[in-house]
Design an enzyme around this catalytic site. Structure first.
Site, PDB file in Angstrom:
ATOM      1  N   HIS A  51     -42.321  -4.832 -20.823  1.00  0.00           N
ATOM      2  CA  HIS A  51     -43.805  -4.174 -20.451  1.00  0.00           C
ATOM      3  C   HIS A  51     -42.683  -3.407 -18.741  1.00  0.00           C
ATOM      4  O   HIS A  51     -42.541  -3.524 -18.988  1.00  0.00           O
ATOM      5  CB  HIS A  51     -44.381  -4.992 -19.583  1.00  0.00           C
ATOM      6  CG  HIS A  51     -45.651  -4.624 -19.891  1.00  0.00           C
ATOM      7  ND1 HIS A  51     -46.122  -4.809 -18.192  1.00  0.00           N
ATOM      8  CD2 HIS A  51     -46.451  -3.887 -19.941  1.00  0.00           C
ATOM      9  CE1 HIS A  51     -46.874  -4.109 -17.980  1.00  0.00           C
ATOM     10  NE2 HIS A  51     -47.351  -4.471 -19.848  1.00  0.00           N
ATOM     11  N   CYS A 146     -33.051 -11.504  -4.442  1.00  0.00           N
ATOM     12  CA  CYS A 146     -32.407 -11.550  -5.402  1.00  0.00           C
ATOM     13  C   CYS A 146     -31.269 -10.435  -5.899  1.00  0.00           C
ATOM     14  O   CYS A 146     -30.141 -11.030  -5.948  1.00  0.00           O
ATOM     15  CB  CYS A 146     -32.969 -11.704  -7.065  1.00  0.00           C
ATOM     16  SG  CYS A 146     -33.647 -13.970  -6.856  1.00  0.00           S
ATOM     17  N   ASP A 169     -31.710 -14.688 -13.226  1.00  0.00           N
ATOM     18  CA  ASP A 169     -32.001 -14.908 -14.235  1.00  0.00           C
ATOM     19  C   ASP A 169     -31.911 -13.779 -16.019  1.00  0.00           C
ATOM     20  O   ASP A 169     -32.354 -13.212 -15.712  1.00  0.00           O
ATOM     21  CB  ASP A 169     -33.440 -15.025 -13.636  1.00  0.00           C
ATOM     22  CG  ASP A 169     -34.659 -16.198 -15.106  1.00  0.00           C
ATOM     23  OD1 ASP A 169     -34.050 -15.953 -16.201  1.00  0.00           O
ATOM     24  OD2 ASP A 169     -36.108 -16.019 -14.614  1.00  0.00           O
ATOM     25  N   ASN A 177     -34.089  -6.149 -14.033  1.00  0.00           N
ATOM     26  CA  ASN A 177     -33.758  -5.276 -13.505  1.00  0.00           C
ATOM     27  C   ASN A 177     -32.139  -3.723 -13.794  1.00  0.00           C
ATOM     28  O   ASN A 177     -32.261  -3.461 -12.751  1.00  0.00           O
ATOM     29  CB  ASN A 177     -32.263  -5.956 -12.612  1.00  0.00           C
ATOM     30  CG  ASN A 177     -32.995  -7.265 -12.319  1.00  0.00           C
ATOM     31  OD1 ASN A 177     -32.395  -8.972 -11.876  1.00  0.00           O
ATOM     32  ND2 ASN A 177     -35.061  -7.514 -11.063  1.00  0.00           N
ATOM     33  N   TYR A 209     -32.007 -20.457 -17.726  1.00  0.00           N
ATOM     34  CA  TYR A 209     -32.600 -21.345 -17.033  1.00  0.00           C
ATOM     35  C   TYR A 209     -32.363 -22.311 -18.508  1.00  0.00           C
ATOM     36  O   TYR A 209     -33.173 -22.190 -19.506  1.00  0.00           O
ATOM     37  CB  TYR A 209     -33.569 -21.360 -17.080  1.00  0.00           C
ATOM     38  CG  TYR A 209     -33.498 -20.888 -15.475  1.00  0.00           C
ATOM     39  CD1 TYR A 209     -33.875 -21.731 -14.285  1.00  0.00           C
ATOM     40  CD2 TYR A 209     -34.251 -19.270 -15.338  1.00  0.00           C
ATOM     41  CE1 TYR A 209     -34.172 -21.106 -13.087  1.00  0.00           C
ATOM     42  CE2 TYR A 209     -34.281 -19.079 -13.536  1.00  0.00           C
ATOM     43  CZ  TYR A 209     -34.550 -20.362 -12.104  1.00  0.00           C
ATOM     44  OH  TYR A 209     -34.214 -19.819 -11.431  1.00  0.00           O
ATOM     45  N   SER A 263     -40.242 -19.750 -13.980  1.00  0.00           N
ATOM     46  CA  SER A 263     -39.293 -20.964 -12.630  1.00  0.00           C
ATOM     47  C   SER A 263     -39.591 -20.869 -10.885  1.00  0.00           C
ATOM     48  O   SER A 263     -39.662 -20.011 -10.335  1.00  0.00           O
ATOM     49  CB  SER A 263     -38.436 -21.950 -12.713  1.00  0.00           C
ATOM     50  OG  SER A 263     -37.656 -21.922 -14.397  1.00  0.00           O
TER      51      SER A 263
END
Length: 264
Positions: A51, A146, A169, A177, A209, A263
């Site tokens: 997106h 992060c 993640d 990122n 995860y 998460s």
């Protein structure tokens, strides 16, 4: 992107099972690097649809120095909702640190303005750095940064950026990122009269995860498609004058979107 699929394979093959702050559980490795040549295309993932509106508006929000989710919500972006308080506040997160870092003597430092001025006037500097890791304010942040430090490098008329990300993640965060910092590099290159060079993405704890393993494996079955192109709709002389409408993505042909739970 091959670099991203290689990262996924590396974590799955070499990672160890670890507990984490969210209670979800991860497969984690420590230390990894990817490189993207921005002249070869805009590094937006093609193994699932991203997106772009969320990526671009979040970056513009950072550059405004904003730390309230209202702007994001008004533009249809919900990626920070889970961390905001009842008034939409997040504390002194990225935008605050980028634009108004509070020093020990009470001085406020606009790191982005200083960075751009330094690129223009002293491109060989080894201090072209922006940090979001303000130790004195971490406890006040809804989520500590992060992607916490990035550095620029000028060579042969090209601007390159290296990001250090302490926590990554792989399924949800890393694709955003990559595109966000590639976009930032292109924006800063534009306003400083340089060409985009490389985006170098360096990780600390890089993890998948447990509830994303199926989605990551699905992506690994998908072929990598040609990268899209990104161009700007007009000439812009200040990093703070960019608007969402200035970003034009061309030839983006990704595989379908894949859902995954965040998460918190």
């Amino acid at each position: 992107m091959k670099q991203y699929k290689d990262l996924c394979r590396h974590v799955l093959e070499h990672g160890e099972k670890k507990g984490d702050r969210t209670g979800t559980g991860t497969i984690s490795t420590f230390g990894y690097q990817m490189r993207f040549h921005l002249q070869e295309g805009f590094p937006m993932l093609t193994t699932k649809k991203l997106h772009f509106k969320s990526i671009a508006h979040e970056l513009l929000w950072f550059l405004k120095g904003d730390t309230n989710v209202r702007y994001l919500q008004e533009n249809g972006v919900r990626i920070w909702n889970e961390w905001a308080d009842e008034n939409g506040e997040l504390g002194p997160v990225y935008g605050s640190q980028w634009r108004s870092w509070r020093g020990a003597d009470g001085e406020t430092i606009d790191q982005i303005s200083r960075l751009i001025e330094d690129i223009k006037t002293n491109p060989n500097s080894r201090r072209l750095i922006v940090s979001a890791w303000n130790v004195g304010e971490i406890d006040k942040m809804a989520l500590p940064p992060c992607h916490c430090l990035f550095q620029f490098y000028v060579s042969d008329g090209k601007l390159s950026c290296q990001l250090y990300q302490r926590s990554a993640d792989v399924f949800l965060g890393v694709p955003f990122n990559i595109a966000s910092y590639a976009l930032l590099t292109m924006m800063i290159a534009h306003v400083t009269g340089l060409e985009p060079g490389e985006f170098i993405h360096t990780f600390g704890d890089v993890h998948i995860y447990q509830n994303h393993i199926e989605q990551v494996n699905l992506q690994l079955t998908r072929d990598v498609r040609p990268l899209p192109k990104l161009r700007f709709a007009r000439e812009i002389d200040s990093i703070f004058n960019f608007a969402f409408e200035d970003f034009i993505i061309e030839d983006y042909d990704p595989h379908p979107h894949i859902k995954g739970a965040v998460s918190v």
